[in-house]
Design an enzyme around this catalytic site. Structure first.
Site, PDB file in Angstrom:
ATOM      1  N   HIS A 439       0.836  -1.202   0.000  1.00 16.18           N
ATOM      2  CA  HIS A 439       0.000   0.000   0.000  1.00 16.18           C
ATOM      3  C   HIS A 439       0.867   1.246   0.000  1.00 16.18           C
ATOM      4  CE1 HIS A 439       0.642   1.085   4.320  1.00 16.18           C
ATOM      5  NE2 HIS A 439       0.785  -0.228   4.468  1.00 16.18           N
ATOM      6  N   CYS A 458       2.925  -4.883   6.925  1.00 17.61           N
ATOM      7  CA  CYS A 458       2.640  -4.677   5.514  1.00 17.61           C
ATOM      8  C   CYS A 458       3.748  -3.860   4.859  1.00 17.61           C
ATOM      9  CB  CYS A 458       1.292  -3.991   5.339  1.00 17.61           C
ATOM     10  SG  CYS A 458      -0.105  -5.046   5.779  1.00 17.61           S
TER      11      CYS A 458
END
Length: 551
Positions: A439, A458
């Protein structure tokens, strides 16, 4: 033919599975190597000159009772296993040499020759599988990769190819040429082995007074620093050692820092001194560990791939056009914190992109960070664009009931799309049971750091539009303008890719690129873990030899 028939009968009687079953696919071996990170691999491309055969008969290492020339080549390969980053002690070389000497002298019976033939096949099969599969199962060292190791029968195909072409010496190259960066690391390994007895590391570098050395300052270890920089290629040799830390040495230190994951500021501080103190012997082991990991990391499975090398903090995307392999994208990434939220290492398939995503805050983060913050500062919820989701309803009221519902797993907190959203304005989804994805981020300043392990696991990407264009290359309706518009819409929209793209979260602390060797810190202790596994593997092989006595 008589000896062949006797050998075949003896091998079959011994239960040797040295033939390829009818349903085992024939292997075609590419003859040219390509390098990942320097030059990405050719995916699925088999040169017309590649030779493929099916091993229908046992492997033969003798003509009559005399060893073939290639049998001696096999022994040489085992003796030189260290050149491939393997451990020669894993193979019973001396026992085989002794038995072969007896065969040469006519001291072995026909049955003993057959037994020895079987033993050589066993050892060489092990060698082939060690090079092709690696010695350690990645699952045992916290790396969950989808891979299909070659079987004994497939290993025999490689051996039969080499024997029939009378080119056993090229077997290691045949086995490893499809492995990205492998050839480059072999050259680096050979170079660092030449430094094992270098006088540059025989005297320890003295401690730094004041904790660091800056330009113009004297230092008792300047001669040692210069000798090491020269030996490593970061400083041209031939200049006398200066009295103080001068501009020439500063530049050499900057070159060294740039190759070792350090801030290239030219200041000789604690971190730089520690890296300069790493011995060639330790670097050799680091390279051997990296070679082992390359053998089983699935970097060459599809025509288009996205690979994140976690300790390097870099993402790369590759594609193949008209038989030519091109690196399409490369960008900085931010990965999970080393001590408590490290990024897991695995591979998956990217299937979706979510534009203007909601961030559903994981329970662990909500419990340990968000709820305590809300208890201290209830206004934090609205300032961050967050809300409670209870069943099918949404609430912005910071009440004990809402917070307790989150802690009880009966509600969740999410952050609405917008400039403050922790996921930025785009999310790249490759479904997995660890809730890991790629992301963007509003905290773009962190990409300027040299070491970038700041996330909860992440991966944050520096250039999301560039990555989206790479991912959506087969969906031309998604132009850069449309991508940016969807990212800025503040309306969540998830799309499915027309063709999934493999994503590999890899780990290599040694990288060769642009003809330079880079060493990165073992931020997750993965090198240490794999080293321990390799040491246990060596001990197990030593305690359970492949065969106990000579024929």
């Amino acid at each position: 033919m008589k000896i062949h028939k006797i050998l075949l009968a003896a091998l079959l009687a011994a239960g040797a599975s040295t033939h390829v079953a009818a349903n085992v696919p024939v292997l075609a071996v590419p003859e040219e190597s390509v390098l990942f990170l320097e030059q990405p691999p050719v995916f699925g491309k088999v040169p017309e000159s590649a030779v493929a055969i099916s091993a229908q008969t046992p492997l033969f290492w003798f003509s009559g009772s005399q060893p073939l020339k290639q049998t001696q080549q096999a022994i040489v390969l085992l003796e030189q296993a260290g050149l491939q980053g393997l451990n020669p002690a894993d193979y019973p070389i001396e026992s085989l040499k002794q038995s072969l000497a007896q065969a040469n002298n006519g001291q072995l019976s026909t049955e003993q020759v057959a037994q020895l033939n079987h033993r050589i096949s066993q050892v060489m099969r092990m060698y082939v599988k060690d090079l092709k599969n690696g010695r350690i199962d990645p699952n045992t060292v916290k790396q969950k990769f989808n891979r299909t190791p070659i079987t004994d029968a497939q290993a025999d195909v490689f051996l039969q190819n080499a024997l029939q072409q009378e080119d056993l010496a090229s077997l290691p190259q045949t086995l490893t040429s499809p492995i990205p960066m492998y050839n480059s690391l072999l050259k680096v390994l050979a170079h660092y082995k030449t430094l094992l007895d270098s006088p540059a590391w025989q005297t320890p570098l003295p401690a730094l007074k004041g904790g660091s050395l800056k330009p113009g300052q004297p230092y008792a270890g300047l001669a040692g620093v210069q000798a090491r920089l020269e030996a490593l290629g970061d400083l041209a040799p031939g200049t006398a050692v200066p009295a103080v830390y001068d501009a020439r040495l500063v530049q050499g230190v900057k070159n060294f820092q740039e190759r070792h994951g350090l801030e290239p500021d030219g200041v000789l501080g604690k971190g730089t001194l520690a890296q300069l103190s790493v011995t060639p012997e330790e670097r050799v082991r680091q390279i051997e560990i990296s070679l082992e990991r390359l053998r089983w990391t699935p970097l060459t499975t599809h025509p288009r791939m996205i690979v994140v090398n976690v300790p390097e903090f870099i993402l790369r995307g590759y594609t193949v056009n008209n038989g030519q392999v091109d690196p399409e994208i490369e960008m900085k990434v931010i990965v999970g914190k080393a001590f408590n939220t490290s990024t897991p290492l695995f591979d998956g398939e990217m299937k979706h992109i979510e534009f203007s995503p909601y961030w559903n805050i994981p329970y662990s983060i909500a419990r340990s960070e968000t709820i305590p913050r809300l208890r201290r500062d209830p206004g934090y919820l609205s300032r961050q664009g967050m809300e409670f989701v209870v069943g099918n309803s949404v609430s912005t009221a910071v009440t004990e009931a809402n917070m307790n519902a989150v802690l009880a797993g009966q509600a969740r907190i999410r952050q609405r799309p917008g400039p403050q959203n922790a996921l930025g304005d785009i999310k790249f989804i490759f479904p997995n049971n660890m809730s890991i994805f790629l992301h963007h981020t509003p905290s773009v300043g962190l990409f300027d750091r040299t070491r970038r392990d700041f996330s909860h696991g992440c991966i944050r990407v520096e250039e999301p539009v560039e990555l989206a264009q790479f991912v959506l290359v087969n969906q031309p309706e998604w132009t850069a303008k449309r991508i940016k518009s969807a990212m800025e819409s503040r309306k969540s929209n998830t799309m499915t890719l027309s063709e999934p793209i493999p994503v590999v979260l890899a780990y290599s602390t040694v990288v060769v690129k642009n003809n330079k060797t880079y060493f990165f810190p073992d931020i997750y202790g993965q090198d240490k873990l794999l080293n321990q596994a390799l040491l246990r593997h060596a001990q197990q092989r030593a305690s359970r030899p492949l065969f106990a006595s000579n024929p």
